[in-house]
Design a protein around this motif. Structure first.
Motif, PDB file in Angstrom:
ATOM      1  N   GLU A 257      46.999  36.999  41.304  1.00  0.00           N
ATOM      2  CA  GLU A 257      46.488  38.081  42.148  1.00  0.00           C
ATOM      3  C   GLU A 257      47.581  39.107  42.430  1.00  0.00           C
ATOM      4  O   GLU A 257      47.342  40.320  42.404  1.00  0.00           O
ATOM      5  CB  GLU A 257      45.941  37.498  43.453  1.00  0.00           C
ATOM      6  N   THR A 260      48.322  41.208  39.422  1.00  0.00           N
ATOM      7  CA  THR A 260      47.265  42.216  39.269  1.00  0.00           C
ATOM      8  C   THR A 260      47.524  43.408  40.187  1.00  0.00           C
ATOM      9  O   THR A 260      47.354  44.572  39.786  1.00  0.00           O
ATOM     10  CB  THR A 260      45.896  41.592  39.577  1.00  0.00           C
ATOM     11  N   ASN A 288      45.442  46.320  30.843  1.00  0.00           N
ATOM     12  CA  ASN A 288      44.866  45.381  31.799  1.00  0.00           C
ATOM     13  C   ASN A 288      45.627  44.052  31.853  1.00  0.00           C
ATOM     14  O   ASN A 288      46.030  43.520  30.815  1.00  0.00           O
ATOM     15  CB  ASN A 288      43.406  45.093  31.436  1.00  0.00           C
ATOM     16  N   ASP A 290      44.918  40.933  31.794  1.00  0.00           N
ATOM     17  CA  ASP A 290      43.865  39.951  31.558  1.00  0.00           C
ATOM     18  C   ASP A 290      44.339  38.515  31.743  1.00  0.00           C
ATOM     19  O   ASP A 290      43.562  37.655  32.168  1.00  0.00           O
ATOM     20  CB  ASP A 290      43.301  40.124  30.140  1.00  0.00           C
ATOM     21  N   GLU A 293      43.991  37.748  35.316  1.00  0.00           N
ATOM     22  CA  GLU A 293      42.603  37.696  35.751  1.00  0.00           C
ATOM     23  C   GLU A 293      41.895  36.445  35.224  1.00  0.00           C
ATOM     24  O   GLU A 293      41.130  35.788  35.945  1.00  0.00           O
ATOM     25  CB  GLU A 293      41.876  38.960  35.296  1.00  0.00           C
ATOM     26  N   ARG A 296      42.945  33.469  37.248  1.00  0.00           N
ATOM     27  CA  ARG A 296      42.227  33.366  38.526  1.00  0.00           C
ATOM     28  C   ARG A 296      40.855  32.734  38.324  1.00  0.00           C
ATOM     29  O   ARG A 296      40.427  31.876  39.096  1.00  0.00           O
ATOM     30  CB  ARG A 296      42.044  34.757  39.148  1.00  0.00           C
TER      31      ARG A 296
END
Length: 471
Positions: A257, A260, A288, A290, A293, A296
């Motif tokens: 997180e 990001t 991005n 990724d 993400e 997560r």
């Protein structure tokens, strides 16, 4: 499936319905446990030789055949087929096909119940160290970045609001410390999973395999389980493994997180290496995070695996019930997820570039140095409750006047409170604020460097633990 390829059926008058067997069978899904089933079979052959049910030559024939099966599995020339109800059926079918009736003797004195418990426990004991090795690579990458940025000032947050300046190295090491506890949990889990279920048979113990302590030693356990019912009916070691995996994934998700956020245009702290980022199919400017993400999202899956296992266990009477077969589905998923996520995340952290100028420029925002005023007054003898109020009044003045704390004139300071003089300006710098936190565990660069040194020492020992299995 014919009678000779099932491990049961003598008292049944009908063949199994295909619909029942489709639900019951998992030979292919559990094929990854074949090496553990073979290892258990070799240990059991020695047990049967000690019991006098196998001659020395028969035991050697079985062991040689099992080793040949293992070699064929590793080479990819052998695999379960649809007729195999489970991995135990598969191995026995092939063994009997290759060496005949001698192979059929191996089933004496054991049950699929203790085999199943043993297979998964052996598998997880090996995978714990493999996961540990991947985690060690990630921790090494975190420590490497922390070393480079032990003195790089960045904002520190509570409630995702700018709070106090810290160093980026210190912030990274906060994640490193949390993940190191997960590493220690792997080691603790292994200690509590060090007893062999072999010899428990179906539930009451074996009337033939009477020296399970020798089989346990042969398989790398510390000893046999104390209670045969517990040996086949317990899966708390699986649930605990799933908790360790879920906790590790959760801690990794918190770092994900932050990565990001750090890589967003709004933060701009970190630039990802092109090899560890993706783009957009429509927006050519996008880069991005990724890996972060996906990590997560996978953490949610591992939490689900843990809950599923606990749910399967919570209402089960002792000893064995087929509900326990859910242990493999959840455990395999946890191993697979961590096997994908950890290496990718290690590469992301190792190659990312921190923009120290951007972090430093943001570090004082939101009156992050206000605590320095309160601490300064407290050191001069002002009760902290008063010092806190004075600092709050100073912040309110700056907000109303559009000023910065570090830019105030002495006359403005004294107007807020006579006890505020220009000496406070010396502490209203980012470097002074960071350096002041020089207690053990603080963010002062020297303390951060010491923390990383201790962490490196621990990591060396942990990495050695991950390599001991192969040795």
């Amino acid at each position: 499936m014919n009678q000779t390829t099932r491990l049961w059926g003598g008292r049944f008058r009908k063949s199994p319905d295909p619909r029942m067997m489709k639900l019951s069978s998992a030979g292919g899904a559990h094929a990854r446990l074949a090496p553990q089933d073979i290892a258990g079979g070799k240990a059991h052959a020695a047990e049967l030789e000690r019991a006098g049910l196998l001659s020395q030559d028969e035991a050697r024939t079985i062991v040689a055949a099992l080793e040949a099966i293992a070699a064929d599995l590793a080479a990819g020339t052998l695999a379960p087929d649809e007729s195999d109800e489970d991995v135990h059926t598969f191995i026995e079918r092939v063994l009997i096909a290759r060496i005949g009736a001698i192979g059929a003797k191996l089933r004496a004195g054991r049950s699929r119940n203790d085999q199943a418990a043993n297979n998964l426990k052996l598998y997880l004991r090996a995978e714990a160290r493999s996961i540990g090795a991947m985690l060690a690579e990630l921790l090494d990458a975190i420590a490497g970045q922390a070393e480079r940025h032990a003195a790089s000032v960045c904002p520190g947050f509570t409630h995702l609001q700018s709070a106090q300046p810290v160093t980026f190295g210190h912030w990274l090491m906060a994640h490193g410390q949390a993940l190191s506890r997960d590493a220690s949990r792997l080691q603790d889990w292994e200690k509590r999973s060090s007893l062999s279920p072999l010899g428990a048979a179906a539930l009451a113990g074996s009337a033939i395999a009477l020296t399970p302590e020798l089989s346990a030693r042969a398989l790398g356990y510390d000893g046999p389980c104390e209670n045969s019912v517990d040996a086949v009916g317990a899966r708390d070691h699986v649930a605990e493994f799933l908790f360790v995996a879920a906790m590790l994934a959760t801690n990794l998700s918190r770092l994900a997180e932050e990565v990001t956020l750090w890589t967003s245009r709004q933060f701009g702290w970190v630039v990802l290496d092109d090899a560890f980022a993706t783009g957009s199919s429509i927006m050519p400017q996008k880069k991005n995070p990724d890996i972060a993400e996906i990590s997560r999202g996978r953490a949610a899956r591992l939490t689900g695996d843990l809950v599923a296992m606990l749910g399967a266990l919570k209402g089960l009477p002792l000893a064995y019930n087929r509900d326990l077969a859910e242990d493999k589905r959840a455990a395999f998923d946890a191993v697979d997820v961590l096997g994908e996520v950890l290496p990718a995340f290690a590469g992301l952290i190792e190659t990312m570039e921190a923009r120290t100028d951007v972090m430093r420029a943001q570090a004082g925002a939101g009156f992050a140095l206000a605590t320095e005023v309160a601490d300064h007054l407290a050191r001069k003898g002002v009760p902290f409750a008063e010092a806190h109020e004075i600092s709050g009044a100073l912040v309110r003045y700056c907000e109303e006047m559009g000023r910065k704390l570090e830019g105030l004139e002495p006359v403005e300071l004294r107007a807020i409170d006579p006890r505020l003089d220009e000496s406070v300006l010396a502490v209203l710098t980012l470097d002074a604020a960071v350096a002041a936190r020089s207690g053990y565990g603080g963010t002062a660069p020297a303390r951060v460097a010491e923390q990383i040194g201790r962490f490196r020492g621990w990591l060396t020992g942990f990495s050695q633990w991950t390599r001991e299995r192969a040795a």
